[in-house]
Design a protein around this motif. Structure first.
Motif, mmCIF file in Angstrom:
data_model
loop_
_atom_site.group_PDB
_atom_site.id
_atom_site.type_symbol
_atom_site.label_atom_id
_atom_site.label_comp_id
_atom_site.label_asym_id
_atom_site.label_seq_id
_atom_site.Cartn_x
_atom_site.Cartn_y
_atom_site.Cartn_z
ATOM 1 N N GLN A 18 0.868 -1.170 0.000
ATOM 2 C CA GLN A 18 0.000 0.000 0.000
ATOM 3 C C GLN A 18 0.905 1.220 0.000
ATOM 4 O OE1 GLN A 18 -3.219 0.176 2.738
ATOM 5 N NE2 GLN A 18 -3.943 -1.837 2.217
ATOM 6 N N PRO A 19 0.625 2.181 -0.848
ATOM 7 C CA PRO A 19 1.482 3.363 -0.937
ATOM 8 C C PRO A 19 1.357 4.257 0.295
ATOM 9 C CG PRO A 19 -0.432 3.620 -2.346
ATOM 10 C CD PRO A 19 -0.487 2.231 -1.791
ATOM 11 N N CYS A 20 2.408 4.984 0.555
ATOM 12 C CA CYS A 20 2.429 5.977 1.628
ATOM 13 C C CYS A 20 1.398 7.068 1.299
ATOM 14 C CB CYS A 20 3.835 6.571 1.719
ATOM 15 S SG CYS A 20 3.971 8.034 2.745
ATOM 16 N N HIS A 21 0.681 7.533 2.299
ATOM 17 C CA HIS A 21 -0.331 8.571 2.074
ATOM 18 C C HIS A 21 0.291 9.925 1.753
ATOM 19 C CE1 HIS A 21 0.647 9.185 6.300
ATOM 20 N NE2 HIS A 21 0.174 10.400 6.172
ATOM 21 N N VAL A 22 1.600 10.080 2.000
ATOM 22 C CA VAL A 22 2.268 11.348 1.725
ATOM 23 C C VAL A 22 2.907 11.359 0.341
ATOM 24 C CG1 VAL A 22 4.125 12.911 2.460
ATOM 25 C CG2 VAL A 22 2.702 11.769 4.171
ATOM 26 N N CYS A 23 3.726 10.321 0.041
ATOM 27 C CA CYS A 23 4.503 10.343 -1.205
ATOM 28 C C CYS A 23 3.930 9.473 -2.318
ATOM 29 C CB CYS A 23 5.955 9.958 -0.937
ATOM 30 S SG CYS A 23 6.167 8.225 -0.495
ATOM 31 N N GLY A 24 3.024 8.544 -1.983
ATOM 32 C CA GLY A 24 2.385 7.730 -3.008
ATOM 33 C C GLY A 24 3.127 6.468 -3.402
ATOM 34 N N ILE A 25 4.240 6.146 -2.714
ATOM 35 C CA ILE A 25 4.953 4.893 -2.978
ATOM 36 C C ILE A 25 5.195 4.177 -1.650
ATOM 37 C CG2 ILE A 25 6.088 5.755 -5.074
ATOM 38 C CD1 ILE A 25 8.667 6.043 -3.390
ATOM 39 N N ALA A 26 5.698 2.964 -1.709
ATOM 40 C CA ALA A 26 6.027 2.217 -0.487
ATOM 41 C C ALA A 26 7.407 2.667 -0.006
ATOM 42 C CB ALA A 26 5.990 0.721 -0.746
ATOM 43 N N CYS A 27 7.476 3.912 0.461
ATOM 44 C CA CYS A 27 8.754 4.562 0.788
ATOM 45 C C CYS A 27 9.440 3.991 2.022
ATOM 46 C CB CYS A 27 8.569 6.064 0.934
ATOM 47 S SG CYS A 27 7.418 6.518 2.252
ATOM 48 N N SER A 28 8.712 3.299 2.875
ATOM 49 C CA SER A 28 9.307 2.735 4.091
ATOM 50 C C SER A 28 9.866 1.344 3.871
ATOM 51 C CB SER A 28 8.265 2.669 5.210
ATOM 52 O OG SER A 28 7.864 3.967 5.557
ATOM 53 N N GLY A 29 9.820 0.882 2.643
ATOM 54 C CA GLY A 29 10.355 -0.435 2.319
ATOM 55 C C GLY A 29 9.279 -1.490 2.205
ATOM 56 N N THR A 30 9.708 -2.634 1.725
ATOM 57 C CA THR A 30 8.798 -3.757 1.536
ATOM 58 C C THR A 30 9.439 -5.033 2.068
ATOM 59 O OG1 THR A 30 9.615 -4.246 -0.691
ATOM 60 C CG2 THR A 30 7.727 -2.738 -0.521
ATOM 61 N N VAL A 31 8.597 -6.037 2.249
ATOM 62 C CA VAL A 31 9.038 -7.361 2.673
ATOM 63 C C VAL A 31 8.553 -8.338 1.617
ATOM 64 C CG1 VAL A 31 8.855 -9.141 4.455
ATOM 65 C CG2 VAL A 31 8.940 -6.721 5.108
ATOM 66 N N LEU A 32 9.456 -9.215 1.192
ATOM 67 C CA LEU A 32 9.156 -10.208 0.162
ATOM 68 C C LEU A 32 9.184 -11.588 0.810
ATOM 69 C CD1 LEU A 32 8.857 -9.761 -2.973
ATOM 70 C CD2 LEU A 32 11.198 -10.592 -3.157
ATOM 71 N N PHE A 33 8.109 -12.351 0.669
ATOM 72 C CA PHE A 33 8.054 -13.758 1.071
ATOM 73 C C PHE A 33 8.084 -14.560 -0.215
ATOM 74 C CE2 PHE A 33 5.953 -11.483 4.487
ATOM 75 C CZ PHE A 33 6.435 -12.094 5.630
ATOM 76 N N TRP A 34 8.969 -15.566 -0.320
ATOM 77 C CA TRP A 34 9.102 -16.265 -1.588
ATOM 78 C C TRP A 34 9.629 -17.690 -1.430
ATOM 79 C CZ3 TRP A 34 14.088 -17.617 -3.251
ATOM 80 C CH2 TRP A 34 15.144 -17.018 -2.567
ATOM 81 N N PHE A 35 9.465 -18.446 -2.515
ATOM 82 C CA PHE A 35 10.093 -19.756 -2.642
ATOM 83 C C PHE A 35 10.577 -19.886 -4.080
ATOM 84 C CE2 PHE A 35 5.848 -20.756 -4.095
ATOM 85 C CZ PHE A 35 6.026 -21.735 -5.072
ATOM 86 N N LEU A 36 11.510 -20.808 -4.288
ATOM 87 C CA LEU A 36 12.129 -20.985 -5.595
ATOM 88 C C LEU A 36 11.592 -22.244 -6.264
ATOM 89 C CD1 LEU A 36 14.401 -19.581 -7.254
ATOM 90 C CD2 LEU A 36 15.978 -21.234 -6.253
ATOM 91 N N ARG A 37 11.128 -22.100 -7.516
ATOM 92 C CA ARG A 37 10.685 -23.243 -8.313
ATOM 93 C C ARG A 37 11.264 -23.085 -9.710
ATOM 94 N NH1 ARG A 37 4.510 -23.914 -9.512
ATOM 95 N NH2 ARG A 37 4.523 -23.235 -7.380
ATOM 96 N N ALA A 38 12.036 -24.063 -10.149
ATOM 97 C CA ALA A 38 12.652 -24.063 -11.485
ATOM 98 C C ALA A 38 13.434 -22.770 -11.749
ATOM 99 C CB ALA A 38 11.594 -24.301 -12.561
ATOM 100 N N GLY A 39 14.164 -22.314 -10.732
ATOM 101 C CA GLY A 39 14.995 -21.121 -10.890
ATOM 102 C C GLY A 39 14.249 -19.802 -10.857
ATOM 103 N N VAL A 40 12.957 -19.848 -10.558
ATOM 104 C CA VAL A 40 12.143 -18.626 -10.516
ATOM 105 C C VAL A 40 11.587 -18.457 -9.104
ATOM 106 C CG1 VAL A 40 10.080 -17.480 -11.440
ATOM 107 C CG2 VAL A 40 11.528 -18.851 -12.948
ATOM 108 N N ARG A 41 11.746 -17.241 -8.559
ATOM 109 C CA ARG A 41 11.176 -16.927 -7.247
ATOM 110 C C ARG A 41 9.695 -16.587 -7.408
ATOM 111 N NH1 ARG A 41 14.494 -12.081 -5.385
ATOM 112 N NH2 ARG A 41 14.525 -11.793 -7.623
ATOM 113 N N HIS A 42 8.856 -17.273 -6.670
ATOM 114 C CA HIS A 42 7.419 -16.987 -6.627
ATOM 115 C C HIS A 42 7.201 -16.268 -5.309
ATOM 116 C CE1 HIS A 42 6.305 -19.635 -10.028
ATOM 117 N NE2 HIS A 42 7.488 -20.142 -9.720
#
Length: 138
Positions: A18-42
């Motif tokens: 969700q974007p920041c209400h001030v700047c319109g982007i995820a300026c505080s950073g993001t967290v990625l949860f993922w797993f690898l299948r056939a060399g591709v991160r899902h």
């Protein structure tokens, strides 16, 4: 000048930022949860402030085992600390399952529930593929 091409090793299954209400982007950073299948991160991606709010709503207390992923977040260590691996920190299925069990007891809004549902789906896919899961905080 070399042209930048998009990463082909990442499939964003769900962008739950969700974007920041001030700047319109995820300026505080993001967290990625993922797993690898056939060399591709899902992966699913969540903005850090929303994940912080979700984690704050989870029940804690005497006699309750707190999953390591939640303890690390609260203490600023492990996957959420400066010592975290730059390629992602492995998450045990048991830890993710314990975390998601806590979300069943919490009063979450619709967006937070979508995050939990996406995590459950991602974990199920990873389990089916017998692939380890990872978390990455940018």
């Amino acid at each position: 000048m070399a042209r930048r091409t998009p990463s082909t090793d990442l499939v964003l299954v769900a962008d739950l930022t969700q974007p920041c209400h001030v700047c319109g982007i995820a300026c505080s950073g993001t967290v990625l949860f993922w797993f690898l299948r056939a060399g591709v991160r899902h992966a699913i991606e969540v903005d850090r402030p929303t994940l912080d709010e979700l984690f704050e709503k989870l029940p804690r207390g005497e006699g309750r085992e707190v999953p390591a992923i939640l303890r690390d977040h609260a203490a600023g260590t492990g996957w959420y600390g400066s010592e975290a691996s730059p390629t992602g920190t492995p998450i045990a299925y048991a830890e993710l399952t314990a975390l998601l069990a806590l979300t069943d007891e919490a009063r979450l809004d619709e967006h937070e529930r979508r995050i939990c549902d996406a995590l459950r789906s991602l974990a199920a896919e990873a389990s089916e593929a017998a692939a380890p899961m990872f978390v990455y905080d940018d």
